[in-house]
Design an enzyme around this catalytic site. Structure first.
Site, PDB file in Angstrom:
ATOM      1  N   CYS B  85       0.819  -1.221   0.000  1.00  0.00           N
ATOM      2  CA  CYS B  85       0.000   0.000   0.000  1.00  0.00           C
ATOM      3  C   CYS B  85       0.851   1.269   0.000  1.00  0.00           C
ATOM      4  O   CYS B  85       0.327   2.358  -0.209  1.00  0.00           O
ATOM      5  CB  CYS B  85      -0.932  -0.020   1.196  1.00  0.00           C
ATOM      6  SG  CYS B  85      -1.856  -1.563   1.288  1.00  0.00           S
ATOM      7  N   HIS B 338      -8.732   3.711  -1.746  1.00  0.00           N
ATOM      8  CA  HIS B 338      -7.378   3.210  -1.508  1.00  0.00           C
ATOM      9  C   HIS B 338      -6.905   2.325  -2.670  1.00  0.00           C
ATOM     10  O   HIS B 338      -6.808   1.105  -2.529  1.00  0.00           O
ATOM     11  CB  HIS B 338      -7.372   2.448  -0.166  1.00  0.00           C
ATOM     12  CG  HIS B 338      -6.045   1.900   0.232  1.00  0.00           C
ATOM     13  ND1 HIS B 338      -4.838   2.459  -0.150  1.00  0.00           N
ATOM     14  CD2 HIS B 338      -5.726   0.825   1.009  1.00  0.00           C
ATOM     15  CE1 HIS B 338      -3.852   1.740   0.368  1.00  0.00           C
ATOM     16  NE2 HIS B 338      -4.358   0.748   1.060  1.00  0.00           N
TER      17      HIS B 338
END
Ligand code: ZN
Lengths: 136, 390
Positions: B85, B338
């Protein structure tokens, strides 16, 4: 330099519910799961040692969503257990119905056995995993 | 080391089921960044691309080389950065170093992800690949379970009743949705209540659906350039004045520090020291709120609140505009979305918008913001930070 306790050997012992770790001859720390070097001091003078598999639950979660291919395991409870020898390891709680599990299990004493995760197309084979049941 | 400026930027709609390919998304946001920098594709000397799951989501490895040649930056060096991420943020940090060193004057940094193409079961499997595959995944360890373990540990460590922590976590999600409702780029631009959070599907105790960020498709891009170039061609450059990056091993081996993540504290300290600032100097922050509990853990380690008290700060509005430290005014990962390879670049985009004073029309400007902080977490052990100033 040779890896003292590779996954294959650790995993073979775990399949028989024997938990192996590494004792650092420099600082005394036990590293488990195994690594090339001591997780505390990076020392390389390590010897394989068998751990008791006993410890206390430090945290847990019961999961209701699974990675692809593991839906049949739901719901399951993941634990972090502080072993009596010091390190924490991850495993599953097996002897309690998931709907009875709550915050009060933190701190309870547990002992380890093992089960096999058969693996999937990404995992490069199967792996044993620690599973825990209550001692008292 | 030379000063490094952020010039033009591009940002796609964050959404479910983006109709475009990863290459198309990268080309669109990159051209927006290049043209708004008053540059052409011929000026871009290298590209640094954040992308984590494209190999599985589209069966496309080396997306970076196809993207730069698609957008017209023919034959330039193109590199892919993978830090789960944090992929986008570590790409920015590397690009920063190449410009600061004098090797390049103008580089493109972009990130992309099409996580919703995977569907939830496969996406859950793929995200879990950023945890330890051999020693922790066999227990069924996933990213919701990682932060669920940390949530219970947080309550236990700070001796806080779980119900109280759950209310604090809900306050984080409510705030993020509030600000996302004002962000036209957000994936989930609607308000929710604490009751909505506490009634939502239980994903992994004590984490419920509205404690979790969604899976997202999207892309974002920025141009980094030397100060010399920036001064010649661009009116409102922001400068990256501090960067940090640190890593850790699997979650269980971080036991001496949990529920804090030591790599975060090492990395942000590097960034603060490099910029010559303290947490009190930060005017606006975008931090890695993949789960509501992650916001509390992050805000404390970044030095904004005492350990064990960040949840109260959210409940009191100290993290809103006008509060002590405005956090995730974009809507955060929770509600803006995200798309993991693009996430860090989207965070940087929203910080620069604040520093340039360009959020007035949306009604979410942090007035007079001069110093911003980006905090991004990849897997359970890759932490990257950017200090940005105008
Ligand atoms: Zn040692």
């Amino acid at each position: 330099m040779e890896y003292k306790l590779p996954f294959k050997e650790y995993n073979k012992a775990l399949r028989k519910s024997r938990l192996l770790g590494l004792k650092c001859n420099t600082c005394g720390t036990i590293t488990c799961p195994p690594k090339m070097s001591c997780q505390e001091c990076s020392g390389l003078d390590l010897e394989i040692t068998e751990l008791s598999g006993q410890g206390s639950i430090v945290t847990f979660t019961t999961s209701f969503g699974a990675p692809q291919g593991r839906e049949n395991e739901l719901p399951y409870t993941v634990l972090l257990v502080k072993l009596d020898e010091g390190p924490w390891i991850m495993g599953n709680l097996i002897d309690m119905e998931t709907n009875k599990i709550n915050f009060d299990i933190i701190g309870r004493r547990v002992k380890m056995s093992s089960r096999v995760y058969p693996g999937d197309i990404y995992s490069g084979g199967s792996a044993s995993r620690p599973v825990f049941s209550f001692i008292d | 080391m030379r000063k490094v400026a952020v010039l033009g930027m591009g940002h796609s709609q964050f959404c479910f089921n983006a109709p475009k390919t990863q290459v198309e998304l990268l080309s669109e946001v990159s051209l927006d960044a290049i043209t708004s920098s008053n540059l052409t594709v011929k000026d871009v000397q290298a590209a640094f691309i954040g992308n984590a799951l494209g190999t599985i989501a589209e069966g496309q490895a080396t997306v970076q080389q196809f993207a730069v040649n698609d957008m017209g930056c023919h034959n330039i060096p193109a590199l892919r950065f993978e830090g789960a991420c944090a992929s986008g943020t570590i790409a920015v940090r590397d690009a920063y170093m190449w410009v600061a060193s004098g090797f390049y004057d103008v580089v493109l940094v972009a990130g992309v992800e099409k996580a919703t193409a995977l569907g939830t079961p496969l996406a859950t499997r793929c995200f879990s690949m950023a945890g330890d595959a051999k020693y922790e995944f066999p227990a069924g360890y996933t990213f919701p379970s990682a932060f669920a373990l940390l949530a219970h540990l947080y309550a236990s460590h700070y001796n806080m009743p779980l119900a109280k922590l759950k209310e604090q976590m809900a306050a984080v999600s409510v705030q993020s949705h509030h600000y996302a409702s004002k962000n036209p780029l957000a994936q989930l631009p609607f308000e929710i209540t604490a009751e909505d959070v506490l009634k939502s599907f239980m994903v992994s105790t004590p984490i419920q659906l509205h404690d979790c960020c969604p899976f997202t498709d999207g892309a974002a891009a920025v141009i980094l350039a030397s100060e010399e170039v920036a001064k010649k061609i661009y009116e409102k450059p922001c400068y990256i004045t501090g960067v940090g990056l640190a890593t850790s091993g699997q979650l269980s081996t971080q036991y001496k520090y949990l529920p804090r993540l030591r790599a975060r504290e090492i990395s942000v300290d590097q960034a603060y020291k490099m910029a010559g600032i303290t947490p009190q100097d930060v005017d606006v922050c975008e931090l890695h709120d993949c789960f509501s509990i992650a916001s509390l853990i992050a805000a404390e380690s970044l030095g904004f609140f005492d350990f064990g008290t960040a949840g109260e700060a959210w409940q009191k509005g100290e993290t809103k505009i006008g509060g002590k430290i405005p956090i995730n005014i974009s809507g955060g990962l929770k509600a803006k979305g995200h798309p993991i390879g693009a996430t860090g670049i989207s965070q940087l985009y929203h910080i620069c918008k604040q520093l340039r004073g360009e959020m007035v029309d949306l009604g979410v400007q942090v007035e007079g913001a001069k110093t911003g902080l980006v905090d991004t977490l990849g897997g359970d052990g890759c932490l990257c930070h950017l200090v940005v100033q105008r």
